[in-house]
Design an enzyme around this catalytic site. Structure first.
Site, mmCIF file in Angstrom:
data_model
loop_
_atom_site.group_PDB
_atom_site.id
_atom_site.type_symbol
_atom_site.label_atom_id
_atom_site.label_comp_id
_atom_site.label_asym_id
_atom_site.label_seq_id
_atom_site.Cartn_x
_atom_site.Cartn_y
_atom_site.Cartn_z
ATOM 1 N N HIS A 6 0.853 -1.191 0.000
ATOM 2 C CA HIS A 6 0.000 0.000 0.000
ATOM 3 C C HIS A 6 0.886 1.238 0.000
ATOM 4 C CE1 HIS A 6 -3.178 -2.769 1.927
ATOM 5 N NE2 HIS A 6 -3.388 -2.686 0.622
ATOM 6 N N ALA A 7 0.690 2.060 -0.993
ATOM 7 C CA ALA A 7 1.644 3.127 -1.313
ATOM 8 C C ALA A 7 1.894 4.090 -0.163
ATOM 9 C CB ALA A 7 1.153 3.893 -2.545
ATOM 10 N N GLU A 19 1.882 3.708 2.999
ATOM 11 C CA GLU A 19 2.431 3.130 4.222
ATOM 12 C C GLU A 19 3.957 3.135 4.169
ATOM 13 O OE1 GLU A 19 0.436 -0.644 4.407
ATOM 14 O OE2 GLU A 19 -1.552 0.282 4.479
ATOM 15 N N ARG A 77 -3.182 4.894 -1.971
ATOM 16 C CA ARG A 77 -3.026 3.536 -1.423
ATOM 17 C C ARG A 77 -2.773 2.478 -2.491
ATOM 18 N NH1 ARG A 77 -5.471 0.129 2.894
ATOM 19 N NH2 ARG A 77 -6.259 -1.811 1.984
ATOM 20 N N ASN A 130 -3.399 -5.831 -2.231
ATOM 21 C CA ASN A 130 -3.611 -6.882 -1.239
ATOM 22 C C ASN A 130 -5.051 -7.391 -1.215
ATOM 23 O OD1 ASN A 130 -2.387 -8.607 0.664
ATOM 24 N ND2 ASN A 130 -3.284 -7.442 2.352
ATOM 25 N N TYR A 142 -10.985 -6.760 9.890
ATOM 26 C CA TYR A 142 -12.231 -6.803 9.123
ATOM 27 C C TYR A 142 -12.126 -7.931 8.112
ATOM 28 C CZ TYR A 142 -8.817 -3.874 6.744
ATOM 29 O OH TYR A 142 -7.638 -3.372 6.219
ATOM 30 N N GLU A 149 1.120 -5.234 10.763
ATOM 31 C CA GLU A 149 0.818 -3.810 10.789
ATOM 32 C C GLU A 149 1.823 -3.157 11.735
ATOM 33 O OE1 GLU A 149 -1.352 -2.313 8.919
ATOM 34 O OE2 GLU A 149 -2.488 -4.026 8.149
#
Length: 443
Positions: free
Chosen positions: A196-197, A199, A254, A273, A378, A400
Site C-alpha cells: 500500500h503506497a 504506508e 493507497r 492486497n 475486518y 501492521e
C-alpha cells in the site's frame, strides 16, 4: 435512502487525481466514532460510492477514506472526510444512532505539510558511493532504494539483487536475497513491503532488516545461524508506481497505478492486497474501481502481484515463513481474512507469533498483538496471507507496523526518527520466528 444520499453529494467541485499537481487535503477532517451495525453497513456503502466524478476532466475526488475499520475487538472507526461532505456525513451518523463522533484532526493537510517539511530538513542528497552511505533513518525514493540494494549486492558475496517482476508503469520490482553457507534449496523466509503506497514505514523498515542481516552475517551468531539455515528474500517495495505517486502527487494514495479504461476511466489502480487469487472477490472485497480497496478486474490483474506469485512459485520451493509489512496498528495478523474460521495450524502460528511479539517488546518496548485478519480488523478476501496459507506455508503474518491504531497517532505520517527502531523490532520478530520454525519443523 442511500440513493438519496448519493444525489446529495454529487454536484460539487472536483479535484483531479490524475493531473500532476499535488493533491490537497485542505479542510479534510479525520474523525473517530463508535459504530453500530447500521452505521458500519453505511460506511461500507460509502467506501464504494464516496466519490465525485468530473467526466470532462476524467477525475475523481475522494469524499470518504476509511483509515481504520471497526472490528469485534475495536468498535471505533477512524475516517477521513472531505470538507464538502462533512455536514452530510455527520447528519447521517446521527440518523444511524452514532452520538460519540470526535474530530481528531481539523485539517489533515496541515499534518501532511508538517511531516513533509520535517523530512525535507533531514534530507541531504548525496551520491551513494558505498552501501554504508545510505541513510536508513530517512524515507527514500524508489530509485534510491534500488541504488542501495545494487551497491549492497556488489559489496557482499552473500547478497544477491533479484528481479521479481515489473509494475504497470514498467518499473522493475527489485529485492534482495541473503544467503549463507549450506546446501542449495534451503527453507526460505520471504518478506514483502510497500504493498500500500502511503504506508511509507513498511519499505523503510524492510530496508533496515536488509541492512542488519547483510552487515551482521559472520559477526552476529544469531543472524549468522538463521542465514545459514534459511535463504532470506526481501522485496522492500512491491508497489513502486503507487509509492512514487504518493511521494510526488497524493500522499494518501493507497493503490497501484494500473489503468483499465473498459471498467472506469476516472479511477486508477487496485488494492494489491485484494488481488491475490485465493478467494478473490469475496468478503471485504470491493468491485468499484474508485474504492481504495478495489480488488481489481480479475485475480492477479496487477502485474506486481503476478510477478510476486510467479517468482515465489518458481524460485522458492520450500517457503517456510512469509511476512507482509504494512501500517498501521502494531499487530501480527494470521489467516484467514476471508472467513471468521481459523486454519488447522492456527495454534502453532499463534505460539510463533507470541514469541515474535515478546522479541519485539524486549528489543524496543513496543507492544504488538496477534489474531486473524477477520477478528482483529475486518473481513478481507484476496490477500497474500490467505494465498500463502492455501499454498501450505506454515508461518504467515501480515504485520501492521507502527504507529498504534489509536485516535491521535501519526497514522501514515510516522516521523523518520522511528524508522530504525521499527526495523529493529521487525528484525527481532523475524529472527524469533526463524528460530521457532527451525525447532518445530526440525530444519
Amino acid at each position: 435512502m442511500w440513493l438519496i444520499l448519493l444525489c446529495l453529494f454529487l454536484p460539487i467541485t472536483f479535484a483531479n487525481i490524475l493531473r500532476p499537481e499535488r493533491t490537497s487535503y485542505s479542510g479534510y477532517r479525520l474523525i473517530s466514532f463508535t459504530t453500530n451495525k447500521r452505521a458500519a453497513q453505511w460506511l461500507h456503502y460509502l467506501e464504494e460510492y464516496g466519490f465525485n466524478y468530473a467526466e470532462n476532466e476524467e477525475s475523481a475526488r475522494i469524499l470518504v477514506d476509511i483509515f481504520s475499520e471497526p472490528s469485534r475487538f475495536k468498535k471505533e472507526a477512524v475516517v477521513l472526510v472531505a470538507p464538502e461532505f462533512y455536514g452530510t456525513f455527520s447528519d447521517y451518523l446521527r440518523v444511524y444512532g452514532v452520538t460519540d463522533m470526535k474530530v481528531i484532526k481539523e485539517d489533515v493537510q496541515r499534518d501532511l505539510e508538517m511531516a513533509a517539511r520535517y523530512g525535507a530538513k533531514r534530507r541531504v542528497r548525496r551520491q551513494l558511493n558505498k552501501a554504508r552511505d545510505f541513510k536508513l533513518d530517512e524515507y527514500h525514493s524508489y530509485d534510491e532504494m534500488i541504488d542501495y540494494m545494487r551497491k549492497l549486492s556488489e559489496e557482499n558475496e552473500h547478497v544477491e539483487l533479484i528481479n521479481v517482476g515489473i509494475s504497470s508503469e514498467e518499473k522493475t520490482l527489485y529485492g534482495i536475497k541473503i544467503f549463507g553457507d549450506g546446501k542449495a534449496g534451503k527453507p526460505s523466509v520471504f518478506v514483502d513491503a510497500g504493498v500500500h503506497a502511503r504506508e511509507w514505514i513498511a519499505p523503510a523498515a524492510a530496508l533496515v532488516v536488509i541492512d542488519r542481516l547483510a552487515a551482521q552475517y559472520g559477526n552476529n551468531d544469531t543472524i549468522s545461524r538463521v542465514i545459514d539455515k534459511f535463504d532470506w528474500y526481501i522485496v522492500p517495495q512491491t508497489n513502486p508506481d503507487g509509492y512514487e505517486y504518493s511521494r510526488t502527487t497524493d500522499r494518501l494514495w493507497r493503490k497501484t497505478r494500473s489503468r483499465n479504461m473498459t471498467v472506469n476511466k476516472w479511477c486508477v489502480g487496485a488494492d494489491a492486497n485484494r488481488n491475490w487469487g485465493y478467494r478473490w472477490g469475496g468478503a471485504g472485497a470491493n468491485r468499484s474501481p474508485c474504492s481504495t480497496v478495489y480488488a481489481g478486474s480479475h485475480p492477479f490483474s496487477e502485474p506486481e502481484i503476478r510477478g510476486l506469485k510467479e517468482y515465489i512459485t518458481w524460485n522458492i520451493p520450500q517457503l517456510t515463513i512469509y511476512a507482509s509489512l504494512h501500517s498501521y496498528g502494531q499487530v501480527l495478523l494470521s489467516p484467514w481474512g476471508y472467513t471468521d474460521e481459523k486454519p488447522d495450524n492456527y495454534q502453532d502460528q499463534k505460539t510463533a507469533a507470541t514469541l515474535a511479539i515478546n522479541a519485539i517488546k524486549n528489543t524496543t518496548g513496543s507492544y504488538y498483538t496477534h489474531g486473524t485478519i477477520s477478528e482483529l480488523m475486518y473481513p478481507a478476501s484476496g490477500t497474500s496471507i490467505d494465498f500463502m496459507q492455501n499454498r501450505g506455508v506454515p508461518y504467515i503474518y501480515g504485520v501492521e507496523l507502527r504507529p498504534t491504531d489509536s485516535a491521535n497517532s501519526f497514522a501514515f505520517s510516522l516521523p523518520p526518527t522511528f524508522i530504525e527502531s521499527t526495523g529493529e523490532e521487525m528484525l527481532a520478530a523475524l529472527l524469533a520466528l526463524a528460530d521457532y520454525a527451525t525447532v518445530q519443523k526440525r530444519l
